[in-house]
Design a protein around this motif. Structure first.
Motif, PDB file in Angstrom:
ATOM      1  N   LEU A  28       0.809  -1.136  -0.113  1.00 55.81           N
ATOM      2  CA  LEU A  28       0.158   0.051   0.062  1.00 55.81           C
ATOM      3  C   LEU A  28       0.966   1.182  -0.026  1.00 55.81           C
ATOM      4  CD1 LEU A  28      -2.795   1.456   0.318  1.00 55.81           C
ATOM      5  CD2 LEU A  28      -2.584   1.190   2.844  1.00 55.81           C
ATOM      6  N   PRO A 111      -1.897   4.025  -3.724  1.00 56.58           N
ATOM      7  CA  PRO A 111      -3.368   3.548  -3.135  1.00 56.58           C
ATOM      8  C   PRO A 111      -4.262   3.168  -3.890  1.00 56.58           C
ATOM      9  CG  PRO A 111      -2.085   5.376  -1.838  1.00 56.58           C
ATOM     10  CD  PRO A 111      -1.604   5.467  -3.083  1.00 56.58           C
ATOM     11  N   TYR A 114      -3.498  -0.075  -5.370  1.00 56.70           N
ATOM     12  CA  TYR A 114      -3.793  -1.124  -4.346  1.00 56.70           C
ATOM     13  C   TYR A 114      -5.359  -1.656  -4.285  1.00 56.70           C
ATOM     14  CZ  TYR A 114      -3.031  -3.770   0.015  1.00 56.70           C
ATOM     15  OH  TYR A 114      -2.787  -4.757   0.870  1.00 56.70           O
ATOM     16  N   GLU A 115      -6.162  -0.504  -3.975  1.00 59.73           N
ATOM     17  CA  GLU A 115      -7.459  -0.824  -3.661  1.00 59.73           C
ATOM     18  C   GLU A 115      -8.247  -1.418  -4.711  1.00 59.73           C
ATOM     19  OE1 GLU A 115      -8.569  -0.609  -0.581  1.00 59.73           O
ATOM     20  OE2 GLU A 115      -6.986   0.239   0.252  1.00 59.73           O
ATOM     21  N   SER A 116      -8.084  -1.073  -6.030  1.00 60.28           N
ATOM     22  CA  SER A 116      -8.588  -1.755  -7.043  1.00 60.28           C
ATOM     23  C   SER A 116      -8.290  -2.988  -7.017  1.00 60.28           C
ATOM     24  CB  SER A 116      -8.102  -0.753  -8.352  1.00 60.28           C
ATOM     25  OG  SER A 116      -8.632  -1.463  -9.583  1.00 60.28           O
ATOM     26  N   ARG A 119     -10.231  -4.839  -4.588  1.00 59.73           N
ATOM     27  CA  ARG A 119     -11.503  -5.023  -4.579  1.00 59.73           C
ATOM     28  C   ARG A 119     -11.714  -6.125  -5.851  1.00 59.73           C
ATOM     29  NH1 ARG A 119     -11.375   0.655  -4.447  1.00 59.73           N
ATOM     30  NH2 ARG A 119     -11.622   0.597  -6.664  1.00 59.73           N
TER      31      ARG A 119
END
Length: 276
Positions: A28, A111, A114-116, A119
């Motif tokens: 992250l 970030p 990372y979040e994509s 998910r």
């Protein structure tokens, strides 16, 4: 040698000797990183059974300046995703997501990327069996968008009018959409006429149910052999990364015809291949 603790997703694992692992992580706070997990394959190691593909956890890393391989000292598991490996389609989709990050992610904190990725992996894990393929495709395109390679699908690149309700086709050279109204004629310098006609030829062949084996599109006029450009990045700046698409299949099943129709590139190099 700074010690950092950051959320991480395991993208690849490679055994190193009989007791250790080399990992490729998406972190992250520090982007993609490679790390050595010493002793991770020992039965009594606290890392044994934890550092599996697509697992997410809080990783403690010894980051070495000017080095590509760092040291992983701890990994507190947050979410394990071993169920992805029990279904071929889920595993294939997750592997594509990981490969996109490994090949195209910038070597810096991201970030949003990372979040994509997280998910997308979670969506594949939770999708019902009938929607796995659609979920994987949606997650892949979402990641491509975050990476900055998504084609612009909002309006036609020639007339600048919205394409909703009219339909269109993707210009793979420019990463833009051309509406059906602008396809005939094709005076636009961004998408030459031969390209549109060849795309129409391939679509008509497939819609008629005919095989593409041994079928050749109309000859390209003007000797247009321009290289395929990368998709326009949404983050701004010049395109510095590329995407490679490949074909696979049996002999004479239409791979050459497909590539020729989409790009105008002749992949048959040998006289024997062309004669056949």
């Amino acid at each position: 040698m700074p010690i950092v603790t950051t959320r991480s997703i395991v993208l690849q694992t490679h055994p190193y000797s009989d007791t250790s692992k080399i990992l490729r992580l998406m972190t992250l706070d520090h982007g993609p990183q490679s790390a050595m997990a010493r002793g991770a394959l020992r039965p009594r190691s606290r890392l044994s059974g934890v550092l599996e593909l697509f697992a997410e956890g809080s990783a403690t890393l010894y980051l070495k300046p000017n080095r590509d391989l760092h040291t992983l000292s701890d990994f507190d598991l947050i979410r394990e995703r071993q169920a992805l490996g029990r279904d071929l389609r889920r595993y294939a989709g997750a592997s594509v997501l990981s490969e996109l990050v490994l090949r195209l992610a910038p070597a810096e904190e991201d970030p949003l990327l990372y979040e994509s990725l997280a998910r997308g992996l979670d969506a594949l894990l939770e999708a019902d069996s009938e929607s796995v393929a659609a979920t994987a495709l949606a997650a892949i395109w979402s990641l491509v968008d975050v990476l900055g390679f998504a084609p612009d699908l909002r309006s036609c690149s020639r007339c600048n009018e919205p394409v909703s309700g009219r339909g269109g086709r993707l210009d793979v050279r420019e990463g833009v959409l051309v509406c059906d109204r602008c396809l005939p004629g094709g005076e636009s310098p961004r998408s030459p006429a031969p390209r549109g006609r060849r795309s129409s030829w391939f679509t008509s062949v497939k819609s008629s149910g005919r095989s593409t084996r041994g079928v050749h599109p109309p000859p390209r006029s003007g000797g247009d052999q321009a290289p395929i450009a990368g998709f326009s990045p949404r983050r701004g700046g010049p395109v510095t990364r590329g995407v490679v698409f490949g074909t696979a299949g049996h002999v004479d099943h239409g791979k050459t015809a497909l590539v020729r129709a989409l790009t105008g590139v002749e992949t048959d190099r040998w006289v024997e291949e062309r004669e056949r």
